[in-house]
Scaffold this motif. Structure first.
Motif, PDB file in Angstrom:
ATOM      1  N   PHE A  99       0.766  -1.364   0.008  1.00 10.09           N
ATOM      2  CA  PHE A  99      -0.003  -0.161  -0.166  1.00 10.09           C
ATOM      3  C   PHE A  99       0.796   1.240   0.042  1.00 10.09           C
ATOM      4  N   ALA A 100       0.321   2.308  -0.573  1.00 10.27           N
ATOM      5  CA  ALA A 100       1.136   3.470  -0.634  1.00 10.27           C
ATOM      6  C   ALA A 100       0.954   4.514   0.546  1.00 10.27           C
ATOM      7  N   THR A 101       0.039   4.097   1.532  1.00  6.69           N
ATOM      8  CA  THR A 101      -0.014   4.750   2.805  1.00  6.69           C
ATOM      9  C   THR A 101      -0.273   3.724   4.008  1.00  6.69           C
ATOM     10  N   TRP A 102       0.275   4.253   5.135  1.00  6.99           N
ATOM     11  CA  TRP A 102       0.066   3.370   6.459  1.00  6.99           C
ATOM     12  C   TRP A 102      -1.260   3.218   6.632  1.00  6.99           C
ATOM     13  N   SER A 103      -2.087   4.058   6.644  1.00 10.45           N
ATOM     14  CA  SER A 103      -3.415   3.813   6.973  1.00 10.45           C
ATOM     15  C   SER A 103      -4.091   2.689   6.303  1.00 10.45           C
ATOM     16  N   GLU A 104      -3.808   2.753   4.827  1.00  9.92           N
ATOM     17  CA  GLU A 104      -4.386   1.796   4.026  1.00  9.92           C
ATOM     18  C   GLU A 104      -3.849   0.134   4.472  1.00  9.92           C
ATOM     19  N   ALA A 105      -2.643   0.033   4.836  1.00  5.67           N
ATOM     20  CA  ALA A 105      -2.073  -1.032   5.289  1.00  5.67           C
ATOM     21  C   ALA A 105      -2.746  -1.561   6.583  1.00  5.67           C
ATOM     22  N   VAL A 106      -2.959  -0.592   7.680  1.00  2.03           N
ATOM     23  CA  VAL A 106      -3.475  -1.091   8.863  1.00  2.03           C
ATOM     24  C   VAL A 106      -4.949  -1.431   8.720  1.00  2.03           C
ATOM     25  N   LEU A 107      -5.646  -0.758   7.978  1.00  3.83           N
ATOM     26  CA  LEU A 107      -7.082  -1.022   7.649  1.00  3.83           C
ATOM     27  C   LEU A 107      -7.336  -2.119   7.035  1.00  3.83           C
ATOM     28  N   SER A 108      -6.443  -2.674   6.181  1.00  2.00           N
ATOM     29  CA  SER A 108      -6.513  -3.979   5.465  1.00  2.00           C
ATOM     30  C   SER A 108      -6.499  -5.174   6.652  1.00  2.00           C
ATOM     31  N   ILE A 109      -5.264  -4.958   7.451  1.00  4.50           N
ATOM     32  CA  ILE A 109      -5.330  -5.934   8.398  1.00  4.50           C
ATOM     33  C   ILE A 109      -6.342  -6.128   9.366  1.00  4.50           C
ATOM     34  N   VAL A 110      -6.839  -4.952   9.870  1.00  2.24           N
ATOM     35  CA  VAL A 110      -8.088  -4.916  10.704  1.00  2.24           C
ATOM     36  C   VAL A 110      -9.357  -5.454  10.103  1.00  2.24           C
ATOM     37  N   ASP A 111      -9.679  -5.313   8.723  1.00  4.60           N
ATOM     38  CA  ASP A 111     -10.697  -5.751   8.094  1.00  4.60           C
ATOM     39  C   ASP A 111     -10.601  -7.359   7.939  1.00  4.60           C
ATOM     40  N   ASP A 112      -9.267  -7.864   7.477  1.00  3.46           N
ATOM     41  CA  ASP A 112      -8.950  -9.257   7.604  1.00  3.46           C
ATOM     42  C   ASP A 112      -9.311  -9.883   8.831  1.00  3.46           C
ATOM     43  N   THR A 113      -8.839  -9.172   9.941  1.00  2.00           N
ATOM     44  CA  THR A 113      -8.985  -9.813  11.310  1.00  2.00           C
ATOM     45  C   THR A 113     -10.434  -9.711  11.549  1.00  2.00           C
TER      46      THR A 113
END
Length: 317
Positions: free
Chosen positions: A160-174
């Motif tokens: 991901f280009a931004t850290w927020s995108e990466a974190v939101l992806s992890i949270v959504d997968d969880t």
């Protein structure tokens, strides 16, 4: 070939290979069958064997056939990130052979050199200078976090280009994993909403750094007082150093020997934004621990994760 495997119940997550499968992957990797292959206990994700060809033994690690979203393709992430761990290469096992084709077995597998020393938990219990251990660990983690990347996320993707995108992806997968497991995901849904509301705070992190993902006592080898091995970086990613498992563990018991970790790593920021991000990362780790406990059949320990998450969500609001 002398072959020893671990007997597990039908519902166990880890599954052994057959003797024929071990012989086949050894022929593919080394052109010959081993003298012996002994399955090792201790891990909770991959299936691991000590394989002896009559000289130096090697380690065969076999990924599970299935896993939750947040645990998917761990071995591929580990392999993709390996070049970036060059600053601590002298501490890590060398990869000898990798096969992700699923031709011989329907699982990823890799052969690696066997590290010296004794297991981290065994060696740690015998230490006379536990603060010295944590100082060594802090220096190693700081070295890893000094490696810069270009995008956030898992080494083998997605990135991901931004850290927020990466974190939101992890949270959504969880959240999705908790639902698939039949567990209550309402607290993690609130974490997802709070993270989405505070993307600007997350995006203060603009430079991806290398994270080991699981560097603590269980994943090191010790020779006396010295750390001589580091392994199992299959949870590696590019992100905020404060989000790494090492930082989470170092801060869990203030006022103990663990405080020596900060002597060499450096104290984390105590700004309001950093404190909020730290709480969010603790929520992410707590969600992952809940899923792992479910996977391992540790039902009695799952309720504690909801109690812990309630405290963290109160900090995030």
């Amino acid at each position: 070939m002398r072959f020893e495997s671990i007997t597990r119940g039908d519902g166990a997550f880890q599954r052994s290979l057959t003797a024929e499968q071990v012989a086949a992957v050894c022929r593919r990797g080394f052109g010959r069958e081993p003298v012996s292959a002994v399955e090792l206990a201790g891990g909770s994700f991959n299936t691991t064997y000590r394989v002896d060809f009559g000289s130096e033994p090697v380690i065969l690690r076999v990924a599970p056939q299935w896993s939750y979203r947040i645990e998917r393709d761990f071995m591929r992430h580990e392999h993709a990130s390996l070049p970036f761990f060059a600053p601590i290469a002298g501490l890590m096992p060398r990869t000898l052979f990798v096969d992700f084709t699923h031709d011989l077995v329907p699982r990823d597998y890799t052969f690696q050199t066997m590290l010296g020393g004794v297991s981290g938990p065994d060696g740690f219990r015998a230490l006379t200078d536990k603060p010295g251990f944590f100082r060594q660990l802090g220096e190693i983690v700081r070295t890893v976090h000094g490696v810069r990347g270009t995008r956030f996320g898992r080494p083998a993707g997605p990135t991901f280009a931004t850290w927020s995108e990466a974190v939101l992806s992890i949270v959504d997968d969880t959240v999705a994993d908790l639902r698939d497991a039949g567990l209550d995901a309402s607290d993690m849904l609130e974490v997802a909403a709070l993270a989405a509301k505070n993307t600007a705070v997350l995006d203060e992190i603009t430079e991806p750094r290398l994270l080991h993902g699981d560097l603590w006592v269980p994943n090191v080898r010790l020779d006396g007082e010295r750390i001589v091995g580091v392994f199992d970086h299959d949870r590696a990613s590019w992100g905020d150093p404060a989000a790494d498992w090492s930082i989470y563990e170092a801060g869990r018991r203030p006022g103990t020997d663990r405080d020596a970790f900060w002597d060499t790593y450096g104290r984390p920021s105590d700004s309001p934004a950093a404190a909020w991000r730290s709480a969010l990362y603790r929520a992410v780790h707590t969600g992952a621990v809940r899923i792992e406990r479910h996977r391992l059949g540790l039902a009695d320990t799952i309720p504690a994760s909801y109690e812990e998450m309630a405290k963290i969500v109160a900090e995030l609001r």
